[in-house]
Design a protein around this motif. Structure first.
Motif, short mmCIF file in Angstrom:
data_model
loop_
_atom_site.label_atom_id
_atom_site.label_comp_id
_atom_site.label_asym_id
_atom_site.label_seq_id
_atom_site.Cartn_x
_atom_site.Cartn_y
_atom_site.Cartn_z
N LEU A 1 0.83 -1.20 0.00
CA LEU A 1 0.00 0.00 0.00
C LEU A 1 0.86 1.25 0.00
O LEU A 1 1.89 1.30 0.68
CB LEU A 1 -0.91 0.02 1.24
N PRO A 2 0.46 2.28 -0.77
CA PRO A 2 1.18 3.56 -0.70
C PRO A 2 0.85 4.27 0.61
O PRO A 2 -0.29 4.24 1.08
CB PRO A 2 0.65 4.32 -1.91
N GLY A 3 1.85 4.93 1.20
CA GLY A 3 1.66 5.62 2.48
C GLY A 3 1.79 7.11 2.40
O GLY A 3 1.97 7.78 3.43
N GLY A 4 1.70 7.69 1.23
CA GLY A 4 1.80 9.13 1.08
C GLY A 4 3.24 9.59 1.00
O GLY A 4 4.14 8.84 0.60
N SER A 5 3.51 10.83 1.41
CA SER A 5 4.86 11.41 1.33
C SER A 5 5.10 12.36 2.49
O SER A 5 4.16 12.86 3.11
CB SER A 5 5.03 12.14 0.00
N ILE A 6 6.37 12.60 2.80
CA ILE A 6 6.79 13.52 3.85
C ILE A 6 7.70 14.56 3.23
O ILE A 6 8.70 14.22 2.58
CB ILE A 6 7.53 12.78 4.98
N LYS A 7 7.35 15.83 3.43
CA LYS A 7 8.19 16.90 2.91
C LYS A 7 9.38 17.12 3.84
O LYS A 7 9.24 17.05 5.06
CB LYS A 7 7.38 18.19 2.78
N VAL A 8 10.52 17.43 3.25
CA VAL A 8 11.74 17.67 4.03
C VAL A 8 12.09 19.15 3.94
O VAL A 8 11.59 19.89 3.08
CB VAL A 8 12.89 16.79 3.52
N ASN A 9 12.97 19.60 4.88
CA ASN A 9 13.26 21.02 5.02
C ASN A 9 13.89 21.62 3.77
O ASN A 9 13.64 22.77 3.41
CB ASN A 9 14.19 21.25 6.22
N ARG A 10 14.78 20.89 3.11
CA ARG A 10 15.53 21.43 1.99
C ARG A 10 14.80 21.30 0.65
O ARG A 10 15.40 21.37 -0.39
CB ARG A 10 16.89 20.75 1.91
N GLY A 11 13.56 21.10 0.72
CA GLY A 11 12.81 20.91 -0.52
C GLY A 11 12.83 19.46 -0.95
O GLY A 11 13.79 18.74 -0.73
N GLY A 12 11.83 18.99 -1.57
CA GLY A 12 11.74 17.60 -1.94
C GLY A 12 10.82 16.85 -0.99
O GLY A 12 10.23 17.42 -0.06
N GLU A 13 10.75 15.58 -1.16
CA GLU A 13 9.87 14.78 -0.32
C GLU A 13 10.35 13.34 -0.29
O GLU A 13 11.09 12.88 -1.16
CB GLU A 13 8.43 14.85 -0.86
N VAL A 14 9.88 12.63 0.73
CA VAL A 14 10.18 11.21 0.90
C VAL A 14 8.88 10.45 0.71
O VAL A 14 7.89 10.71 1.41
CB VAL A 14 10.78 10.92 2.29
N LEU A 15 8.86 9.52 -0.24
CA LEU A 15 7.66 8.71 -0.49
C LEU A 15 7.63 7.52 0.45
O LEU A 15 8.64 6.86 0.68
CB LEU A 15 7.66 8.23 -1.96
N LEU A 16 6.44 7.26 1.00
CA LEU A 16 6.26 6.15 1.93
C LEU A 16 5.43 5.05 1.27
O LEU A 16 4.50 5.33 0.51
CB LEU A 16 5.53 6.63 3.19
N ARG A 17 5.79 3.81 1.57
CA ARG A 17 5.07 2.67 1.01
C ARG A 17 5.20 1.50 1.96
O ARG A 17 6.30 1.18 2.44
CB ARG A 17 5.63 2.30 -0.36
N THR A 18 4.10 0.85 2.28
CA THR A 18 4.12 -0.32 3.16
C THR A 18 4.26 -1.57 2.30
O THR A 18 3.52 -1.75 1.33
CB THR A 18 2.83 -0.41 3.99
N LYS A 19 5.21 -2.41 2.64
CA LYS A 19 5.49 -3.64 1.89
C LYS A 19 4.92 -4.81 2.66
O LYS A 19 5.45 -5.21 3.69
CB LYS A 19 6.99 -3.81 1.70
N GLY A 20 3.80 -5.35 2.18
CA GLY A 20 3.18 -6.46 2.86
C GLY A 20 2.82 -7.62 1.96
O GLY A 20 2.27 -8.62 2.42
N GLN A 21 3.12 -7.49 0.67
CA GLN A 21 2.76 -8.54 -0.28
C GLN A 21 3.57 -9.80 0.01
O GLN A 21 4.79 -9.79 0.01
CB GLN A 21 3.03 -8.07 -1.71
N ALA A 22 2.88 -10.90 0.29
CA ALA A 22 3.55 -12.17 0.56
C ALA A 22 3.91 -12.84 -0.76
O ALA A 22 3.07 -12.97 -1.64
CB ALA A 22 2.64 -13.07 1.39
#
Length: 718
Positions: A211-232
């Motif tokens: 499942l995608p978990g959205g994104s987190i913005k960082v101070n210097r511009g840009g973002e970190v993408l979040l994703r949950t890995k659960g597929q067996a």
């Protein structure tokens, strides 16, 4: 047209530039042409398959097939829907109207089927795809006395290595079962833990997912993408899935209540290559790739990588269909050279060497002009187009011969060189043009033949018509200038050397021909004209006798004549419900007969010749060769599979290396097998492809039992 002929004859530079232009662009285009065994085209059919494990045909008909039929019947692009309901699955062939945009129709059909929410819960997701008629170039057999998992692993490795090679794009596994992780749980275990099967399935469905978990913005511009890995994906991943968390904090995992097996899907398919288990890797040509080059790459790959695999695992190239393409190409080249030489030699018996040469030159110029237009017409180098070149080879220089001979006649009658060339060409322009037009009219209807067979046959006129067109261009606008320098030979007997001797020989030969014309042909022609009513009566009688021979069945009609190949196959179909073990016994009987025929024919083969049989592939649960062969002929059918089906496929030595033709081998094989009363159908074939059944009868009705009874009655009557 007369003024154009005269202008080219008087402007030799223009005539030569035209000839050079056609030759240059033709040579340049040859290197860019696609080379494929059979033309690739869309079948205008959408294939839908829905798996429903454990269901009977009646359940599948009511729960799946009828619902899909009702959903797609209202679409304007749909011409006909044919559904087949068998154990464990439903398959539908949705035929589209001619000229339909297949991509758009595919999207509409997908939308309609995806909207159905009343499929049985146990049914799997529908597989919907457009059927593209294509044929593999070459196969690689991975064989050895190893487990199914081992063979599939090495086959996957070969597939990945081949796809990494430059010049190869599409590679598929065949004759192997798909990987599958099965979860088995007993009712007692579920009862012990107070769980239902639906609860278990829902817990697995919710836990085994990414499942995608959205994104987190960082101070210097840009973002970190979040994703949950659960597929067996592995057995260990499934064992760790949490089914329930108990009040005391303990967790009930799937591995505690179920037996998880990492294996293969359940079907009854088995394959043996030269008597040992095997898996196949199919290599296809796509886009602008060259079939012959692909075959060479694969052949080289198997030689260079064989040492990388364990002892006992063998890599063998199998069913290399590019051999047919290369053979047909070489045949066209040989026939072209032979035709050029024959035309030159025959004309040299009557006419000048220079005239014979320029007339014969019409063959390569016409072919090169057609090569130039082939990309525009979307025509590739294939067995069909090469066959068309061979067909047109016999008529391509008829117009040049007529014009060249007429120009020669004008010169012999005393008309000066250029003036005689113009007069001779203009005099024959109309009859030659109409002769070419009638030939084009004979082939043109093949362009408009409907269906998949028409999509194959249209390539014949798309080769023949341009070749005849360029032949006409060469004979009217290029040939007259080249023949304008010829002069009448006044002193035939006074010539010296080879040319003088040949002219004297020509004079004697022409004299004999004139005597034949004056003493035999002319009196016969006069008699036919004087007795014109008798002549017409004889011609009419011959016509009606010929029609009677055809109508009475004495002259057989074959839509597609059989074409001998280097592959011979025997396909057996047992009654529905037959187990794979019983089918395997029937396949082994056919295989044993094949080995006996091989031994007998090898004993009759002189020393120095290879064995009559190169390789043998035995299949239980499918008929891969018969499926590929029918599709090559333009017919569309789903793969022939089922526990009651089997096949033995022989790859014989090339025809030029064996003393027995493929049909003789198939006949001996059939005699050796003998009667098989346990089989419902036993078919032997040695053709390159099949055009389909001569007649198909479809019975329709609401009562399936009545249809079965009606089909049995019809079989008895036929």
């Amino acid at each position: 047209m007369n003024s154009l002929i005269e202008w080219f004859a008087k402007n030799g530079v223009a005539a030569n530039l035209l000839a050079i232009f056609i030759a240059v662009v033709g040579f340049v285009t040859i290197g860019t042409l696609r080379q494929e065994v059979f033309p690739e085209f869309s079948s205008d059919i959408i294939y839908v398959q829905v798996a429903y494990p454990g269901a009977a045909p009646e359940e599948i008909e009511e729960g799946i097939s009828q619902k899909i039929e009702e959903a797609v019947y209202g679409l304007t692009d749909v011409k006909k829907v044919t559904s087949t309901s068998r154990e464990n699955s439903s398959s539908l062939m949705i035929e589209l109207n001619p000229g339909t945009d297949a991509a758009r129709a595919l999207d509409e059909i997908k939308t309609r089927i995806d909207a159905i929410d009343t499929f049985p819960e146990e049914s799997e997701k529908p597989v919907i795809e457009e059927i593209i008629m294509r044929k593999q170039v070459i196969n690689v057999a991975i064989s050895g006395n190893a487990s199914e998992a081992t063979l599939r692993h090495y086959a996957s490795d070969v597939r990945d290595r081949l796809m990494a090679l430059e010049g190869i794009t599409q590679v598929e596994l065949a004759n192997v079962r798909e990987l599958e992780i099965s979860i088995e749980v007993s009712e007692n275990t579920l009862r012990q833990y107070g769980m239902s099967f639906d609860e278990l399935a829902m817990a697995i469905r919710k836990s085994s997912v990414d499942l995608p978990g959205g994104s987190i913005k960082v101070n210097r511009g840009g973002e970190v993408l979040l994703r949950t890995k659960g597929q067996a994906k592995e057995v260990e991943d499934f064992e760790k899935i949490i089914l329930r968390t108990l009040p005391d904090g303990t967790q009930l995992r799937l591995g505690q209540v179920a037996n998880i097996i990492d294996g293969f899907e359940e079907n009854d398919r088995e394959s043996y290559f030269n008597g040992v288990p095997c898996a196949l890797v199919k290599v296809f040509r796509v886009g602008d790739e060259n079939a012959i080059e692909i075959s060479e790459i694969v052949q080289q790959f198997t030689q260079n990588t064989a040492h990388l695999f364990p002892e006992g695992i063998n890599l063998t190239t199998w069913q290399d269909d590019s051999v047919y393409l290369a053979g047909r190409r070489d045949l066209m080249i040989r026939n072209g050279l032979t035709g050029f030489c024959l035309v030159f030699m025959v004309l040299a018996l009557f006419l000048r060497f220079r005239l014979a040469f320029w007339v014969s030159l019409g063959i390569p110029i016409s072919f090169l002009g057609t090569f130039w237009l082939m990309p525009t017409l979307d025509v590739s180098i294939s067995m069909i187009s090469l066959f068309a070149f061979i067909v047109v080879l016999g008529i391509v220089v008829d117009d040049a011969i007529l014009i060249g001979e007429n120009i020669h006649a004008h010169h012999e009658q005393g008309t000066p060189g250029l003036k005689g060339a113009i007069a001779g060409a203009i005099e024959m322009a109309k009859p030659v043009t109409f002769a070419i037009a009638t030939s084009i009219a004979a082939f043109a209807p093949l362009i408009f033949v409907s269906g998949n067979t028409g999509k194959i046959m249209k390539y014949i006129p798309l080769i023949v018509i341009p070749t005849l067109f360029f032949s006409l261009i060469e004979s009217l606008f290029i040939l007259p200038k080249h023949l304008s320098h010829l002069k009448k030979v006044e002193d035939i007997e006074g010539g010296k050397g080879f040319v003088g001797n040949w002219r004297r020989f020509q004079n004697r030969f022409v004299t004999r021909m004139d005597q034949f014309v004056m003493k035999i042909y002319k009196p016969s022609l006069r008699w036919c004209l004087e007795w014109r009513y008798l002549t017409m009566s004889i011609a009419t009688a011959v016509f009606f006798i010929t029609m009677g021979l055809v109508g009475g069945g004495h002259l057989k009609f074959t839509f597609f004549p059989p074409v001998e190949g280097d592959n011979i196959a025997a396909a057996v179909s047992m009654p529905l419900g037959t187990t794979s073990e019983e089918t395997q016994l029937a396949v082994k009987k056919i295989q044993k007969a094949a080995y006996e025929v091989r031994d007998e024919l090898d004993a009759q083969t002189p020393e120095g010749y290879p064995s009559i049989v190169r390789h043998m592939l035995s299949s239980v649960g499918s008929q891969p060769f018969m499926t590929d062969q029918s599709r090559s002929g333009g017919s569309v059918a789903s793969s022939i599979v089922g526990a009651h089906t089997g096949e033995v496929h022989i790859e014989a030595s090339p025809s030029e290396e064996r003393k027995f033709n493929a049909y003789d081998i198939a006949r001996r094989w059939r005699e050796k097998v003998g009667e098989m009363p346990e089989a419902e159908n036993l078919q032997f074939t040695a053709d390159i492809f099949q055009a389909g059944d001569a007649i198909n009868i479809v019975l329709t009705g609401a009562n399936f039992k009545e249809l079965i009874d009606a089909s049995k009655w019809l079989k008895i009557q036929l």
